[in-house]
Write a protein that holds these residues in place. Structure first.
Motif, PDB file in Angstrom:
ATOM      1  N   LEU A  69       1.045  13.550   5.949  1.00  0.00           N
ATOM      2  CA  LEU A  69       1.113  12.204   5.394  1.00  0.00           C
ATOM      3  C   LEU A  69       1.791  11.287   6.412  1.00  0.00           C
ATOM      4  N   THR A  70       1.088  10.248   6.830  1.00  0.00           N
ATOM      5  CA  THR A  70       1.679   9.223   7.695  1.00  0.00           C
ATOM      6  C   THR A  70       2.138   8.086   6.798  1.00  0.00           C
ATOM      7  N   LEU A  71       3.439   7.996   6.594  1.00  0.00           N
ATOM      8  CA  LEU A  71       3.998   7.010   5.674  1.00  0.00           C
ATOM      9  C   LEU A  71       3.827   5.605   6.245  1.00  0.00           C
ATOM     10  N   LEU A  72       3.309   4.693   5.427  1.00  0.00           N
ATOM     11  CA  LEU A  72       3.094   3.311   5.854  1.00  0.00           C
ATOM     12  C   LEU A  72       4.162   2.370   5.321  1.00  0.00           C
ATOM     13  N   SER A  73       4.525   2.525   4.046  1.00  0.00           N
ATOM     14  CA  SER A  73       5.491   1.610   3.437  1.00  0.00           C
ATOM     15  C   SER A  73       6.110   2.263   2.215  1.00  0.00           C
ATOM     16  N   ALA A  74       7.247   1.715   1.790  1.00  0.00           N
ATOM     17  CA  ALA A  74       7.945   2.248   0.620  1.00  0.00           C
ATOM     18  C   ALA A  74       8.834   1.166   0.031  1.00  0.00           C
ATOM     19  N   SER A  75       9.031   1.247  -1.283  1.00  0.00           N
ATOM     20  CA  SER A  75       9.963   0.354  -1.980  1.00  0.00           C
ATOM     21  C   SER A  75      11.258   1.117  -2.222  1.00  0.00           C
ATOM     22  N   THR A  76      12.356   0.608  -1.693  1.00  0.00           N
ATOM     23  CA  THR A  76      13.651   1.267  -1.807  1.00  0.00           C
ATOM     24  C   THR A  76      14.607   0.378  -2.598  1.00  0.00           C
ATOM     25  N   PRO A  77      15.759   0.913  -3.033  1.00  0.00           N
ATOM     26  CA  PRO A  77      16.750   0.068  -3.717  1.00  0.00           C
ATOM     27  C   PRO A  77      17.265  -1.066  -2.839  1.00  0.00           C
ATOM     28  N   HIS A  78      17.083  -0.955  -1.526  1.00  0.00           N
ATOM     29  CA  HIS A  78      17.586  -1.974  -0.602  1.00  0.00           C
ATOM     30  C   HIS A  78      16.489  -2.922  -0.124  1.00  0.00           C
ATOM     31  N   GLY A  79      15.282  -2.754  -0.651  1.00  0.00           N
ATOM     32  CA  GLY A  79      14.187  -3.620  -0.239  1.00  0.00           C
ATOM     33  C   GLY A  79      13.033  -2.823   0.339  1.00  0.00           C
ATOM     34  N   PRO A  80      11.980  -3.505   0.791  1.00  0.00           N
ATOM     35  CA  PRO A  80      10.807  -2.797   1.310  1.00  0.00           C
ATOM     36  C   PRO A  80      11.066  -2.182   2.681  1.00  0.00           C
ATOM     37  N   TRP A  81      10.401  -1.058   2.929  1.00  0.00           N
ATOM     38  CA  TRP A  81      10.452  -0.388   4.236  1.00  0.00           C
ATOM     39  C   TRP A  81       9.028  -0.287   4.757  1.00  0.00           C
ATOM     40  N   PHE A  82       8.847  -0.590   6.050  1.00  0.00           N
ATOM     41  CA  PHE A  82       7.524  -0.511   6.663  1.00  0.00           C
ATOM     42  C   PHE A  82       7.609   0.308   7.941  1.00  0.00           C
ATOM     43  N   ALA A  83       6.596   1.125   8.152  1.00  0.00           N
ATOM     44  CA  ALA A  83       6.592   2.004   9.321  1.00  0.00           C
ATOM     45  C   ALA A  83       6.513   1.223  10.618  1.00  0.00           C
ATOM     46  N   ASP A  84       5.889   0.037  10.593  1.00  0.00           N
ATOM     47  CA  ASP A  84       5.708  -0.717  11.833  1.00  0.00           C
ATOM     48  C   ASP A  84       6.821  -1.714  12.092  1.00  0.00           C
TER      49      ASP A  84
END
Length: 474
Positions: free
Chosen positions: A458-473
């Protein structure tokens, strides 16, 4: 001055551009010349026969002609000549037009050139050969026009039948090649994958199966990029998919049309963007789409592939959960402009006909509604994987797919990072190259994640975290 971006815009499809990139060596061109007064360029390209193909191009209105039998306009020879003119104008000797160039110029339909003093429109569509050569069809004679169209249809049918026969023979040879690799042993194959796959890929190009050739060319890199214990299973799966494509081709007359469309695209038949957008039968879905992330891959054919992965903003929407936009640009031109990761926008997408619709085009696009958003809510990771398996059952050689889940955790185990379903503890291994970038997600409860799944990694692209969005790029 002609630019590479303009050459790219004129290409009928990415396969024509890829074919042109292989014709850039000066040794393939006995003649390259230009007229200083009119800027017309012409050349002779060495083909498979004894006589070279003759071609010409007028930068004023982008008119062109080539003596090769290609049904693509412009053909790979014209694209290659324009490419060289954009990058290496010094290769073109200045001189008077050859008689065959002068004849073409004299026979061009009045009005086909630009009016005097009016600059050429760089964004105008390239004129077709039929529009440039009045000797082909007389617009004032309906009977002649109908006869010419019938003859053209017959030529297309013969060319199509010849290509299908060539592909059939090539796939039979591919099956023999796959059997040879299995008999020799997978360990031996991994050691010599680069040269073995390149040789087999070139044979597939020769039989007009460029899609499968690209798949074979990409195999060594994909194989060596994953941990060693995973390589044998990945190799068996990929060789199995190639065999499935070959077997399906031989049985194509009994398959659903959508699966036949998938099959032809996998082998290398191209579909023009305009044809898809203008086809009233292709599936379309309008709504809010979120860019889960983008990936850029440089292919062996010197094209840069930009993947823009989209997901529906509303997990409950009655639309495909995922879509991918593909753009191809020459490496020399630089990366194309992709929609930024995290952008939310209204759009109507037109999906290529498929038994598992995924690749799409933006038919109508509205303004951006938000930026820097990551997917949230929806199915669990286990449910997303089950949906992938359903698509895989419909299209056994599916390849990369987008998984979107409404919850998850990133954990470390066995020297790797894993995306884990919090309810079942079932996990998917992340790509090794993401270990550092994804390490800030360790220990966080994710309310959404999206990644590209290839069946193993799995190549993670993005995620929603308690601290805000995370993006691989980012």
């Amino acid at each position: 001055m002609l630019t590479l971006a303009q050459v790219e815009a004129m290409a009928p499809d990415q396969s024509a551009l890829a074919a042109a990139s292989k014709l850039l060596k000066p040794s393939a061109w006995p003649l390259l010349a230009r007229d200083a007064a009119t800027s017309v360029v012409w050349g002779e390209a060495q083909g498979s026969g004894s006589a070279p193909y003759r071609l010409m191009f007028d930068p004023a209105d982008r008119g062109h002609k080539c003596s090769c039998p290609s049904r693509k306009f412009p053909c790979k020879h014209v694209l290659a000549m324009m490419w060289q003119f954009a990058e290496h104008p010094d290769r073109f000797a200045v001189g008077e037009p050859e008689p065959w160039v002068a004849e073409w110029l004299s026979r061009r339909r009045p009005g086909s050139g630009r009016p005097a003093g009016k600059p050429a429109d760089a964004n105008a569509p390239a004129p077709s050969m039929a529009a440039l050569d009045p000797a082909e069809v007389s617009p004032g004679d309906p009977a002649s026009q109908a006869q010419a169209e019938a003859q053209a249809a017959q030529r297309r049918a013969r060319a199509e039948a010849a290509r299908e026969a060539s592909v059939t023979a090539g796939l039979e040879a591919l099956d023999v090649w796959i059997g040879d690799q299995l008999n020799t042993g997978l360990a031996s194959f991994i050691q010599r994958a680069q040269t073995t796959c390149r040789t087999a890929a070139q044979r597939l190009v020769d039989v007009k199966a460029p899609g499968l050739a690209a798949r074979l060319d990409a195999l060594p890199g994909a194989l060596l990029s994953r941990p060693e214990p995973l390589r044998p299973d990945f190799l068996l799966a990929e060789l199995g998919r190639l065999h499935l494509i070959s077997a399906a081709w031989r049985r194509r007359e009994g398959l659903d049309q959508a699966l036949v469309d998938d099959l032809r695209r996998s082998i290398g038949w191209s579909v023009r963007r305009e044809d898809t957008l203008n086809d009233p039968t292709v599936p379309r879905w309008a709504g809010e789409w979120l860019v889960a992330g983008t990936r850029t891959v440089v292919q062996p054919d010197r094209l840069r592939r930009t993947e823009t992965w989209l997901t529906t903003a509303d997990p409950a929407a009655q639309a495909p959960r995922a879509a991918v936009l593909l753009d191809f640009t020459p490496v020399q031109v630089g990366a194309g402009e992709a929609i930024p990761a995290g952008e939310l926008f209204n759009a109507e997408l037109a999906f290529y006909p498929s038994s598992a619709p995924l690749r799409a085009l933006v038919a109508v696009r509205g303004p951006a509604l938000a930026t820097r958003m990551a997917p949230q809510g929806g199915a669990s990771l286990v449910e997303a994987l089950a949906a992938h398996h359903a698509r895989l059952a419909a299209l056994p050689w599916l390849g990369d797919d987008l998984l979107v889940a409404g919850s998850g955790r990133i954990v470390e185990a066995d020297g790797a990072l894993w995306a884990v379903d919090p309810d079942t503890d079932r996990g998917l291994r992340l790509a090794v190259e993401q270990n550092r970038a994804a390490s800030p997600l360790l220990g966080l409860t994710l309310s959404g994640l999206a990644g590209v799944w290839d069946g193993q990694i799995l190549t993670l692209l993005s995620a929603s975290t308690p601290h805000g969005p995370w993006f691989a790029d980012s």
